[in-house]
Design a protein around this motif. Structure first.
Motif, PDB file in Angstrom:
ATOM      1  N   VAL A 129       0.701  -1.131  -0.008  1.00 14.57           N
ATOM      2  CA  VAL A 129      -0.090  -0.018  -0.001  1.00 14.57           C
ATOM      3  C   VAL A 129       0.968   1.174   0.047  1.00 14.57           C
ATOM      4  O   VAL A 129       0.584   2.320  -0.697  1.00 14.57           O
ATOM      5  CB  VAL A 129      -1.068  -0.017   1.179  1.00 14.57           C
ATOM      6  CG1 VAL A 129      -1.761   1.294   1.232  1.00 14.57           C
ATOM      7  CG2 VAL A 129      -1.915  -1.222   1.215  1.00 14.57           C
ATOM      8  N   TYR A 130       1.912   1.131   0.746  1.00  9.16           N
ATOM      9  CA  TYR A 130       2.892   2.098   0.809  1.00  9.16           C
ATOM     10  C   TYR A 130       3.299   2.628  -0.378  1.00  9.16           C
ATOM     11  O   TYR A 130       3.595   3.783  -1.021  1.00  9.16           O
ATOM     12  CB  TYR A 130       3.938   2.115   1.799  1.00  9.16           C
ATOM     13  CG  TYR A 130       5.025   3.077   1.863  1.00  9.16           C
ATOM     14  CD1 TYR A 130       4.813   4.344   2.783  1.00  9.16           C
ATOM     15  CD2 TYR A 130       6.191   3.070   1.256  1.00  9.16           C
ATOM     16  CE1 TYR A 130       5.812   5.317   2.956  1.00  9.16           C
ATOM     17  CE2 TYR A 130       7.248   4.140   1.273  1.00  9.16           C
ATOM     18  CZ  TYR A 130       7.023   5.077   1.972  1.00  9.16           C
ATOM     19  OH  TYR A 130       7.953   6.232   2.197  1.00  9.16           O
ATOM     20  N   ALA A 131       4.059   1.585  -1.363  1.00 12.77           N
ATOM     21  CA  ALA A 131       4.409   1.684  -2.508  1.00 12.77           C
ATOM     22  C   ALA A 131       3.544   2.187  -3.347  1.00 12.77           C
ATOM     23  O   ALA A 131       4.049   3.176  -4.118  1.00 12.77           O
ATOM     24  CB  ALA A 131       5.235   0.228  -2.974  1.00 12.77           C
ATOM     25  N   LEU A 132       2.536   1.822  -3.383  1.00 10.99           N
ATOM     26  CA  LEU A 132       1.612   2.409  -4.333  1.00 10.99           C
ATOM     27  C   LEU A 132       1.198   3.704  -4.105  1.00 10.99           C
ATOM     28  O   LEU A 132       1.012   4.664  -4.841  1.00 10.99           O
ATOM     29  CB  LEU A 132       0.031   1.614  -4.288  1.00 10.99           C
ATOM     30  CG  LEU A 132      -1.054   1.859  -4.944  1.00 10.99           C
ATOM     31  CD1 LEU A 132      -0.732   2.034  -6.410  1.00 10.99           C
ATOM     32  CD2 LEU A 132      -2.370   1.193  -4.716  1.00 10.99           C
ATOM     33  N   ALA A 133       0.693   4.251  -2.594  1.00 10.69           N
ATOM     34  CA  ALA A 133       0.418   5.445  -2.319  1.00 10.69           C
ATOM     35  C   ALA A 133       1.545   6.435  -2.756  1.00 10.69           C
ATOM     36  O   ALA A 133       1.397   7.585  -3.580  1.00 10.69           O
ATOM     37  CB  ALA A 133      -0.027   5.599  -0.851  1.00 10.69           C
ATOM     38  N   ARG A 134       2.880   6.044  -2.682  1.00  7.79           N
ATOM     39  CA  ARG A 134       3.966   6.723  -2.928  1.00  7.79           C
ATOM     40  C   ARG A 134       4.162   7.006  -4.500  1.00  7.79           C
ATOM     41  O   ARG A 134       4.732   8.225  -4.885  1.00  7.79           O
ATOM     42  CB  ARG A 134       5.342   6.215  -2.557  1.00  7.79           C
ATOM     43  CG  ARG A 134       6.431   7.230  -2.526  1.00  7.79           C
ATOM     44  CD  ARG A 134       7.606   6.467  -1.828  1.00  7.79           C
ATOM     45  NE  ARG A 134       8.951   7.338  -2.085  1.00  7.79           N
ATOM     46  CZ  ARG A 134      10.175   7.140  -1.728  1.00  7.79           C
ATOM     47  NH1 ARG A 134      10.174   5.826  -1.002  1.00  7.79           N
ATOM     48  NH2 ARG A 134      11.357   7.875  -1.736  1.00  7.79           N
ATOM     49  N   SER A 135       3.754   6.083  -5.272  1.00 10.99           N
ATOM     50  CA  SER A 135       3.846   6.424  -6.633  1.00 10.99           C
ATOM     51  C   SER A 135       2.793   7.039  -7.375  1.00 10.99           C
ATOM     52  O   SER A 135       2.965   7.552  -8.443  1.00 10.99           O
ATOM     53  CB  SER A 135       3.725   4.887  -7.278  1.00 10.99           C
ATOM     54  OG  SER A 135       2.512   4.171  -7.123  1.00 10.99           O
ATOM     55  N   ILE A 136       1.837   7.417  -6.338  1.00 13.76           N
ATOM     56  CA  ILE A 136       0.751   8.181  -7.125  1.00 13.76           C
ATOM     57  C   ILE A 136       0.148   9.369  -6.090  1.00 13.76           C
ATOM     58  O   ILE A 136      -0.745   9.473  -5.589  1.00 13.76           O
ATOM     59  CB  ILE A 136      -0.559   7.289  -7.419  1.00 13.76           C
ATOM     60  CG1 ILE A 136      -1.241   6.267  -6.111  1.00 13.76           C
ATOM     61  CG2 ILE A 136      -0.391   6.368  -8.450  1.00 13.76           C
ATOM     62  CD1 ILE A 136      -2.405   5.791  -6.506  1.00 13.76           C
ATOM     63  N   PRO A 137       1.176  10.287  -5.901  1.00 15.45           N
ATOM     64  CA  PRO A 137       1.031  11.444  -4.943  1.00 15.45           C
ATOM     65  C   PRO A 137      -0.084  12.090  -5.077  1.00 15.45           C
ATOM     66  O   PRO A 137      -0.591  12.894  -4.074  1.00 15.45           O
ATOM     67  CB  PRO A 137       2.319  12.053  -4.930  1.00 15.45           C
ATOM     68  CG  PRO A 137       2.817  11.825  -6.250  1.00 15.45           C
ATOM     69  CD  PRO A 137       2.389  10.285  -6.493  1.00 15.45           C
ATOM     70  N   GLU A 138      -0.721  12.061  -6.479  1.00 17.22           N
ATOM     71  CA  GLU A 138      -1.869  13.241  -6.752  1.00 17.22           C
ATOM     72  C   GLU A 138      -3.200  12.721  -6.319  1.00 17.22           C
ATOM     73  O   GLU A 138      -4.275  13.142  -6.254  1.00 17.22           O
ATOM     74  CB  GLU A 138      -1.920  13.612  -8.129  1.00 17.22           C
ATOM     75  CG  GLU A 138      -0.386  14.150  -8.705  1.00 17.22           C
ATOM     76  CD  GLU A 138       0.576  13.135  -9.161  1.00 17.22           C
ATOM     77  OE1 GLU A 138       0.389  11.953  -9.186  1.00 17.22           O
ATOM     78  OE2 GLU A 138       1.670  13.444  -9.412  1.00 17.22           O
ATOM     79  N   VAL A 139      -3.350  11.210  -6.040  1.00 18.32           N
ATOM     80  CA  VAL A 139      -4.376  10.609  -5.802  1.00 18.32           C
ATOM     81  C   VAL A 139      -4.480  10.380  -4.008  1.00 18.32           C
ATOM     82  O   VAL A 139      -3.423  10.060  -3.388  1.00 18.32           O
ATOM     83  CB  VAL A 139      -4.367   8.984  -6.279  1.00 18.32           C
ATOM     84  CG1 VAL A 139      -5.586   8.272  -6.026  1.00 18.32           C
ATOM     85  CG2 VAL A 139      -4.400   9.220  -7.895  1.00 18.32           C
ATOM     86  N   THR A 140      -5.539  10.739  -3.415  1.00 14.62           N
ATOM     87  CA  THR A 140      -5.806  10.466  -2.008  1.00 14.62           C
ATOM     88  C   THR A 140      -6.087   9.055  -1.791  1.00 14.62           C
ATOM     89  O   THR A 140      -7.016   8.489  -2.328  1.00 14.62           O
ATOM     90  CB  THR A 140      -6.987  11.404  -1.782  1.00 14.62           C
ATOM     91  OG1 THR A 140      -6.778  12.518  -1.732  1.00 14.62           O
ATOM     92  CG2 THR A 140      -7.334  10.993  -0.189  1.00 14.62           C
ATOM     93  N   VAL A 141      -5.142   8.333  -0.939  1.00 18.86           N
ATOM     94  CA  VAL A 141      -5.498   6.776  -0.888  1.00 18.86           C
ATOM     95  C   VAL A 141      -6.055   6.615   0.424  1.00 18.86           C
ATOM     96  O   VAL A 141      -5.336   7.261   1.687  1.00 18.86           O
ATOM     97  CB  VAL A 141      -4.096   6.194  -1.214  1.00 18.86           C
ATOM     98  CG1 VAL A 141      -4.223   4.753  -0.901  1.00 18.86           C
ATOM     99  CG2 VAL A 141      -3.348   6.268  -2.453  1.00 18.86           C
ATOM    100  N   VAL A 142      -7.129   6.049   0.695  1.00 18.27           N
ATOM    101  CA  VAL A 142      -7.912   5.946   1.901  1.00 18.27           C
ATOM    102  C   VAL A 142      -7.503   4.479   2.380  1.00 18.27           C
ATOM    103  O   VAL A 142      -8.080   3.505   1.561  1.00 18.27           O
ATOM    104  CB  VAL A 142      -9.411   6.118   1.404  1.00 18.27           C
ATOM    105  CG1 VAL A 142     -10.287   5.985   2.865  1.00 18.27           C
ATOM    106  CG2 VAL A 142      -9.664   7.408   1.240  1.00 18.27           C
ATOM    107  N   ILE A 143      -6.992   4.285   3.426  1.00 19.09           N
ATOM    108  CA  ILE A 143      -6.635   2.901   4.206  1.00 19.09           C
ATOM    109  C   ILE A 143      -7.978   2.704   4.797  1.00 19.09           C
ATOM    110  O   ILE A 143      -8.357   3.385   5.798  1.00 19.09           O
ATOM    111  CB  ILE A 143      -5.754   3.069   4.826  1.00 19.09           C
ATOM    112  CG1 ILE A 143      -4.483   3.411   4.007  1.00 19.09           C
ATOM    113  CG2 ILE A 143      -5.143   1.657   5.449  1.00 19.09           C
ATOM    114  CD1 ILE A 143      -3.255   4.066   4.859  1.00 19.09           C
ATOM    115  N   ASP A 144      -8.613   1.474   4.435  1.00 21.05           N
ATOM    116  CA  ASP A 144      -9.836   1.029   5.149  1.00 21.05           C
ATOM    117  C   ASP A 144      -9.660   0.251   6.241  1.00 21.05           C
ATOM    118  O   ASP A 144      -8.415  -0.466   6.601  1.00 21.05           O
ATOM    119  CB  ASP A 144     -10.744   0.303   4.356  1.00 21.05           C
ATOM    120  CG  ASP A 144     -11.308   0.986   3.207  1.00 21.05           C
ATOM    121  OD1 ASP A 144     -11.239   2.196   3.109  1.00 21.05           O
ATOM    122  OD2 ASP A 144     -11.801   0.285   2.101  1.00 21.05           O
TER     123      ASP A 144
END
Length: 351
Positions: A201-216
């Motif tokens: 999840v961290y790797a994904l969120a870091r690679s798309i900084p313009e997208v808000t990533v919501v951890i459920d």
């Protein structure tokens, strides 16, 4: 590539909803005027498990001031005709119909499904663009995010979804490419993954900084199977991974999901449904650590209904969240963030 609507034939991993058992516990509503936006619930009609708009209406009208809700992908009402990639449009249409019911005012003041988190298959990569555009159209502007089924664990005793999942889905270059397109439309990415997947999840969120990533669901701390045996080490693993995620400004976290068997609490095995004091006690470590690491402005309480309804009632879980804030001496600004403002900002809701 994820196949739209693909599901196992195994039994539901959720605790069965027993209305008579839930009725054994009724509480006075704490702070009934506090405005709440419930940012995570589902609707479905499955064998032995039905939760349709009128069931949601009954829950949101059970005492708390629920101003609005956000529907989250659950592979409901998928289209059975046309290209498979567009099958999830049926779910968005279904949720949008529930939203129309809420907007009518006939069923109370709650704006049902004011936001819709759809299920476009991000592993389509570039080909997900026309699906997202079609979803925006059929949602009447209510589409606010996308979620795919990605929760996977090597232990077969761990399960929280009937969807077919495989390891490494979040690291698939096509999935990352598809997720990056969410920024173009201002859509958030919801991720339900176990704590053992949080590095992905961290790797994904870091690679798309313009997208808000919501951890459920607190980031998925697993309390069953092999992780239950090693539970003494699980909290440290979970906390370290969540602190790392908190360092990314584009991450948010939902606080809830304690009624899922995978977290290991097992309230459904008790003679009586749990009181809100009990729920507050067991959730306290996760809530306190998430708020400390992410800050109240990046955290939001969620019902996760009807998944969690097998273990407690809607009015009881919101009482538990309120007790947690009373116990922490939270400021009004912090409470506003946790109960509504973070959800409104994350999903760009105008209510």
């Amino acid at each position: 590539m994820q196949t739209a609507g693909a599901a196992k034939t195994t039994a539901s991993p959720h605790a069965a909803v027993r209305p008579e058992w839930l009725a054994l516990r009724r509480e006075e509503i704490i702070e009934p005027e506090l405005r709440i936006v419930d940012p995570h619930h589902h609707l479905w009609d499955r064998p032995g498990a039905r939760y349709l708009p009128l069931d949601l209406v009954e829950d949101v009208n059970s005492g708390h001031r629920i101003a609005a809700t956000v529907y989250v992908q659950s592979r409901s009402m998928l289209r059975t005709h046309g290209e498979p990639a567009f099958a999830p449009l049926g779910e968005v249409e279904f949720a949008n119909g529930a939203a129309a019911m809420g907007s009518s005012g006939v069923y109370g003041e709650t704006r049902l499904c004011a936001g819709i988190v759809g299920g476009a298959d991000l592993a389509l990569g570039d080909a997900v663009l026309p699906v997202l555009e079609a979803m925006l159209t059929v949602s009447s502007g209510r589409l606010c995010g996308i979620r795919n089924a990605v929760a996977w664990h090597p232990d077969p005793a761990v399960g929280s979804t009937t969807a077919r999942t495989v390891p490494g889905m979040l690291c698939n270059p096509a999935f990352v490419r598809g997720a990056s397109y969410l920024a173009r439309f201002g859509l958030a990415l919801d991720v339900w993954a176990y704590h053992t997947q949080l590095d992905d999840v961290y790797a994904l969120a870091r690679s798309i900084p313009e997208v808000t990533v919501v951890i459920d669901h607190f980031g998925g701390p697993v309390g069953v199977g092999s992780d239950k045996v090693a539970r003494s080490g699980m909290p440290a693993h979970w906390r370290k991974a969540m602190q790392r995620l908190a360092g990314l400004p584009n991450t948010r976290v939902k606080l809830g999901g304690a009624g899922m068997p995978v977290l290991g609490f097992g309230f459904d095995r008790e003679e009586m449904p749990p009181a809100s004091q009990v729920l507050a006690q067991v959730m306290r470590p996760y809530v306190e650590m998430c708020v400390e690491d992410f800050g109240a402005a990046r955290c939001m309480f969620e019902s996760n209904f009807p998944v969690d309804k097998g273990m407690f009632s809607y009015h009881v879980i919101w009482n538990a969240f309120k007790r947690l804030m009373q116990g922490q001496g939270a400021s009004q600004e912090e409470k506003n963030a946790l109960f509504s403002a973070t959800a409104l900002e994350t999903y760009r809701l105008a209510i």
